[in-house]
Scaffold this motif. Structure first.
Motif, PDB file in Angstrom:
ATOM      1  N   PRO A  86       0.844  -1.200   0.000  1.00 42.64           N
ATOM      2  CA  PRO A  86       0.000   0.000   0.000  1.00 42.64           C
ATOM      3  C   PRO A  86       0.880   1.253   0.000  1.00 42.64           C
ATOM      4  CG  PRO A  86      -0.759  -1.570   1.628  1.00 42.64           C
ATOM      5  CD  PRO A  86       0.551  -2.074   1.126  1.00 42.64           C
ATOM      6  N   LEU A 113      -8.446  -2.219   1.536  1.00 44.69           N
ATOM      7  CA  LEU A 113      -7.624  -2.851   2.560  1.00 44.69           C
ATOM      8  C   LEU A 113      -8.368  -3.050   3.862  1.00 44.69           C
ATOM      9  CD1 LEU A 113      -5.307  -1.929   0.635  1.00 44.69           C
ATOM     10  CD2 LEU A 113      -3.985  -1.433   2.670  1.00 44.69           C
ATOM     11  N   LEU A 115      -6.068  -4.286   6.714  1.00 46.12           N
ATOM     12  CA  LEU A 115      -4.727  -4.800   6.956  1.00 46.12           C
ATOM     13  C   LEU A 115      -4.247  -4.427   8.356  1.00 46.12           C
ATOM     14  CD1 LEU A 115      -2.466  -6.290   5.383  1.00 46.12           C
ATOM     15  CD2 LEU A 115      -1.615  -4.057   4.707  1.00 46.12           C
ATOM     16  N   TYR A 123      -3.690 -11.183  -0.845  1.00 46.69           N
ATOM     17  CA  TYR A 123      -4.023 -10.331  -1.996  1.00 46.69           C
ATOM     18  C   TYR A 123      -5.080 -11.046  -2.832  1.00 46.69           C
ATOM     19  CZ  TYR A 123      -3.389  -8.202  -6.610  1.00 46.69           C
ATOM     20  OH  TYR A 123      -3.589  -7.609  -7.820  1.00 46.69           O
TER      21      TYR A 123
END
Length: 153
Positions: A86, A113, A115, A123
């Motif tokens: 990112p 995202l 995350l 992914y």
């Protein structure tokens, strides 16, 4: 001799707005921050025949199974594959240890995202013009469940 005159009181309720509006803004921001902190601990990912449902905060949604390219989903190591890292937040939360929302990856790709742990990153490309990057507790089990729902490469 000194004469003292007080100021005339404000007309109407205009002065109350000066107090109320900033108070509402502070309450809204505090609520948003609280929701973000809670979401970073309670977000979950549900895989069903419908697709992948992201639950947690403002960015939660259902990604239909026909849009998921589950066959191309994989674990990602950002040091070995820096193009998927990112890069820039476009609309989302970017706190230490928690990134959620819309980001641009280093390769320019748009990604949604959720995350928290880069060592558990998964992914998932889609046919909807963006990818998804998540941190499930058990990435291998997550990928197996995703593959059973989405046969698309």
């Amino acid at each position: 001799m000194t004469e003292i005159f007080s100021i005339a009181p404000p007309v109407g309720r205009a002065m109350w707005l000066v107090l109320v509006i900033p108070g509402l803004i502070v309450a809204f921001v505090a609520g948003l921050l609280t929701m973000t902190v809670v979401s970073s601990r309670t977000a979950r990912f549900e895989i069903s025949q419908e697709g992948l449902r992201l639950r947690g905060d403002l960015y939660g949604r259902l990604i239909p199974a026909d849009q998921l390219r589950g066959g191309a989903a994989r674990r990602v190591d950002f040091t070995a594959d820096p193009d998927l890292r990112p890069q820039r937040r476009t609309m989302g939360t970017g706190l230490p240890g928690y990134r959620a929302g819309w980001f641009r990856l280093r390769n320019g790709e748009k990604a949604l995202l959720y995350l928290t742990d880069a060592n558990r990153a998964v992914y998932i490309p889609t046919n909807a013009g963006y990818s998804v990057v998540l941190s499930p507790v058990d990435p291998e089990a997550f990928l197996a469940a995703l593959a059973s729902v989405s046969k698309r490469p």
